[in-house]
Motif scaffolding. Structure first.
Motif, PDB file in Angstrom:
ATOM      1  N   VAL A 110       3.770   0.155  -8.465  1.00 49.11           N
ATOM      2  CA  VAL A 110       3.003   1.257  -8.858  1.00 49.11           C
ATOM      3  C   VAL A 110       3.430   2.312  -9.803  1.00 49.11           C
ATOM      4  O   VAL A 110       4.541   2.748  -8.987  1.00 49.11           O
ATOM      5  CB  VAL A 110       2.102   1.670  -7.773  1.00 49.11           C
ATOM      6  CG1 VAL A 110       0.922   2.391  -8.342  1.00 49.11           C
ATOM      7  CG2 VAL A 110       1.462   0.560  -7.267  1.00 49.11           C
ATOM      8  N   VAL A 111       3.187   2.755 -10.902  1.00 44.51           N
ATOM      9  CA  VAL A 111       3.704   3.835 -11.646  1.00 44.51           C
ATOM     10  C   VAL A 111       3.045   5.067 -10.974  1.00 44.51           C
ATOM     11  O   VAL A 111       1.930   5.140 -10.822  1.00 44.51           O
ATOM     12  CB  VAL A 111       3.426   3.661 -13.104  1.00 44.51           C
ATOM     13  CG1 VAL A 111       3.782   5.097 -13.806  1.00 44.51           C
ATOM     14  CG2 VAL A 111       4.029   2.437 -13.596  1.00 44.51           C
ATOM     15  N   MET A 112       4.070   5.824 -10.498  1.00 42.89           N
ATOM     16  CA  MET A 112       3.591   7.318  -9.880  1.00 42.89           C
ATOM     17  C   MET A 112       3.327   8.397 -10.964  1.00 42.89           C
ATOM     18  O   MET A 112       3.650   8.185 -12.181  1.00 42.89           O
ATOM     19  CB  MET A 112       4.384   7.706  -8.802  1.00 42.89           C
ATOM     20  CG  MET A 112       4.903   6.842  -7.693  1.00 42.89           C
ATOM     21  SD  MET A 112       3.561   6.783  -6.421  1.00 42.89           S
ATOM     22  CE  MET A 112       2.772   5.170  -6.846  1.00 42.89           C
ATOM     23  N   PRO A 113       2.617   9.441 -10.569  1.00 38.28           N
ATOM     24  CA  PRO A 113       2.548  10.352 -11.703  1.00 38.28           C
ATOM     25  C   PRO A 113       3.692  11.000 -12.414  1.00 38.28           C
ATOM     26  O   PRO A 113       3.529  11.291 -13.584  1.00 38.28           O
ATOM     27  CB  PRO A 113       1.894  11.648 -10.955  1.00 38.28           C
ATOM     28  CG  PRO A 113       1.099  10.951  -9.770  1.00 38.28           C
ATOM     29  CD  PRO A 113       2.010   9.807  -9.445  1.00 38.28           C
ATOM     30  N   ASP A 114       4.850  10.832 -11.571  1.00 42.44           N
ATOM     31  CA  ASP A 114       5.925  11.470 -12.160  1.00 42.44           C
ATOM     32  C   ASP A 114       6.821  10.362 -13.233  1.00 42.44           C
ATOM     33  O   ASP A 114       7.906  10.646 -13.590  1.00 42.44           O
ATOM     34  CB  ASP A 114       7.019  12.107 -11.177  1.00 42.44           C
ATOM     35  CG  ASP A 114       7.541  11.103 -10.195  1.00 42.44           C
ATOM     36  OD1 ASP A 114       7.211   9.875 -10.237  1.00 42.44           O
ATOM     37  OD2 ASP A 114       8.251  11.273  -9.230  1.00 42.44           O
ATOM     38  N   GLU A 163      -7.415   4.019 -10.797  1.00 42.65           N
ATOM     39  CA  GLU A 163      -6.428   2.664 -10.686  1.00 42.65           C
ATOM     40  C   GLU A 163      -5.098   3.118 -11.370  1.00 42.65           C
ATOM     41  O   GLU A 163      -5.197   3.213 -12.511  1.00 42.65           O
ATOM     42  CB  GLU A 163      -7.152   1.528 -11.061  1.00 42.65           C
ATOM     43  CG  GLU A 163      -6.409   0.523 -10.785  1.00 42.65           C
ATOM     44  CD  GLU A 163      -6.918  -0.800 -10.957  1.00 42.65           C
ATOM     45  OE1 GLU A 163      -6.376  -2.057 -11.023  1.00 42.65           O
ATOM     46  OE2 GLU A 163      -8.261  -0.904 -11.033  1.00 42.65           O
ATOM     47  N   TRP A 164      -4.019   3.280 -10.726  1.00 43.58           N
ATOM     48  CA  TRP A 164      -2.811   3.540 -11.403  1.00 43.58           C
ATOM     49  C   TRP A 164      -2.135   2.298 -11.789  1.00 43.58           C
ATOM     50  O   TRP A 164      -2.467   1.061 -11.440  1.00 43.58           O
ATOM     51  CB  TRP A 164      -1.839   4.214 -10.372  1.00 43.58           C
ATOM     52  CG  TRP A 164      -2.081   5.750  -9.971  1.00 43.58           C
ATOM     53  CD1 TRP A 164      -3.456   6.448 -10.487  1.00 43.58           C
ATOM     54  CD2 TRP A 164      -1.628   6.493  -9.285  1.00 43.58           C
ATOM     55  NE1 TRP A 164      -3.550   7.510  -9.880  1.00 43.58           N
ATOM     56  CE2 TRP A 164      -2.432   7.863  -9.044  1.00 43.58           C
ATOM     57  CE3 TRP A 164      -0.536   6.645  -8.381  1.00 43.58           C
ATOM     58  CZ2 TRP A 164      -2.127   8.814  -8.321  1.00 43.58           C
ATOM     59  CZ3 TRP A 164       0.045   7.777  -7.717  1.00 43.58           C
ATOM     60  CH2 TRP A 164      -0.944   8.894  -7.772  1.00 43.58           C
ATOM     61  N   LEU A 165      -1.339   2.448 -12.813  1.00 45.82           N
ATOM     62  CA  LEU A 165      -0.726   1.445 -13.433  1.00 45.82           C
ATOM     63  C   LEU A 165       0.082   0.497 -12.621  1.00 45.82           C
ATOM     64  O   LEU A 165       1.049   0.979 -11.931  1.00 45.82           O
ATOM     65  CB  LEU A 165       0.196   1.827 -14.865  1.00 45.82           C
ATOM     66  CG  LEU A 165       0.613   0.843 -15.574  1.00 45.82           C
ATOM     67  CD1 LEU A 165      -0.235  -0.277 -16.242  1.00 45.82           C
ATOM     68  CD2 LEU A 165       1.788   1.415 -16.496  1.00 45.82           C
ATOM     69  N   VAL A 166      -0.212  -0.883 -12.427  1.00 49.10           N
ATOM     70  CA  VAL A 166       0.815  -1.760 -11.710  1.00 49.10           C
ATOM     71  C   VAL A 166       1.400  -2.673 -12.851  1.00 49.10           C
ATOM     72  O   VAL A 166       1.079  -3.226 -13.587  1.00 49.10           O
ATOM     73  CB  VAL A 166      -0.270  -2.662 -11.052  1.00 49.10           C
ATOM     74  CG1 VAL A 166       0.719  -3.923 -10.348  1.00 49.10           C
ATOM     75  CG2 VAL A 166      -0.813  -1.867  -9.909  1.00 49.10           C
ATOM     76  N   THR A 167       2.852  -2.596 -12.652  1.00 48.21           N
ATOM     77  CA  THR A 167       3.674  -3.317 -13.360  1.00 48.21           C
ATOM     78  C   THR A 167       4.228  -4.618 -13.161  1.00 48.21           C
ATOM     79  O   THR A 167       4.722  -5.443 -14.055  1.00 48.21           O
ATOM     80  CB  THR A 167       4.980  -2.221 -13.883  1.00 48.21           C
ATOM     81  OG1 THR A 167       5.823  -2.013 -12.522  1.00 48.21           O
ATOM     82  CG2 THR A 167       4.715  -0.887 -14.353  1.00 48.21           C
ATOM     83  N   ALA A 168       3.947  -4.898 -11.920  1.00 48.57           N
ATOM     84  CA  ALA A 168       4.309  -6.262 -11.151  1.00 48.57           C
ATOM     85  C   ALA A 168       3.527  -6.302 -10.039  1.00 48.57           C
ATOM     86  O   ALA A 168       3.279  -5.155  -9.224  1.00 48.57           O
ATOM     87  CB  ALA A 168       5.746  -6.404 -11.183  1.00 48.57           C
TER      88      ALA A 168
END
Length: 208
Positions: free
Chosen positions: A31-35, A9-14
């Motif tokens: 969603v925050v991408m790997p970069d 689960e990748w970080l969701v900021t909003a």
């Protein structure tokens, strides 16, 4: 080494829900991408579904034909329905759908396969069961309405359904996945190799 899907689960900021419907909704996540960049992803939130590939003693599959408005076609399908109650036991839901749509009950149940229908845009998870030892259900028939009032029922040999899938004549996701999975099982390790009907389902956890 075998391969398998893994939870992550990748970080969701909003997040927001711009649309809420009767059974499903649409969610928008940042969603925050790997970069490190943040991208917006819209997707349908779905309660999950079950489907039943019901195989009779003559090796025929019970299928039904139903109008599907989004694709403007009448599709041949296998009995299926939503998991209407959060945490609902999928086997119980599958038994209900087989009764309501085909007025049939089954004595032998196995998990045929689990799928995400369209994971790029929807979180719908479907558990497809194999049901055998079929007989007519007891009690009153379920009263159908709307699209279901126009359904047709048929029993078709597995090899004919496989032919139709590969010829591009049959398109319903659950029918395609279910029939090809069954064909693979019959050509491989056999039905006894399938998971039991109450096998865990991480995508939609339930109580036995």
């Amino acid at each position: 080494m075998g391969i398998q899907d893994t939870p992550e689960e990748w970080l969701v900021t909003a997040t927001e829900t711009p649309f809420t419907g009767n059974k499903t909704s649409v969610r928008t996540d940042d969603v925050v991408m790997p970069d490190g960049s943040v991208v917006r992803r819209d997707y349908q939130v779905h309660p999950g579904s079950v489907a039943v590939l019901a195989l009779d003693d003559e090796g025929r599959v019970l299928v039904l034909r139903q109008y599907r408005h989004p694709v403007r076609q009448k599709l041949w399908e296998i009995p299926a329905g939503l998991l209407d109650v959060p945490g609902e036991n999928p086997l119980h839901a599958a038994q209900r759908e087989l009764y309501e749509e085909a007025y049939v009950k089954a004595e032998d149940w196995r998990v045929l396969t689990d799928v995400y229908t369209t994971p790029g845009g929807c979180d719908e998870a479907v558990r497809i069961f194999l049901a055998r030892n079929l007989s007519e259900a007891d009690g009153e028939r379920f009263e159908v309405s709307e699209e279901e009032a126009d359904m047709e029922l048929a029993r078709v040999e597995v090899k004919e359904l496989v032919r139709g899938v590969l010829a591009g004549e049959l398109h319903n996701n659950c029918l395609v996945v279910g029939v090809l999975s069954l064909a693979a099982v019959l050509a491989g390790d056999g039905i006894d190799s399938l998971r039991p009907a109450e096998a865990p389902w991480p995508a939609r956890p339930f109580e036995v």
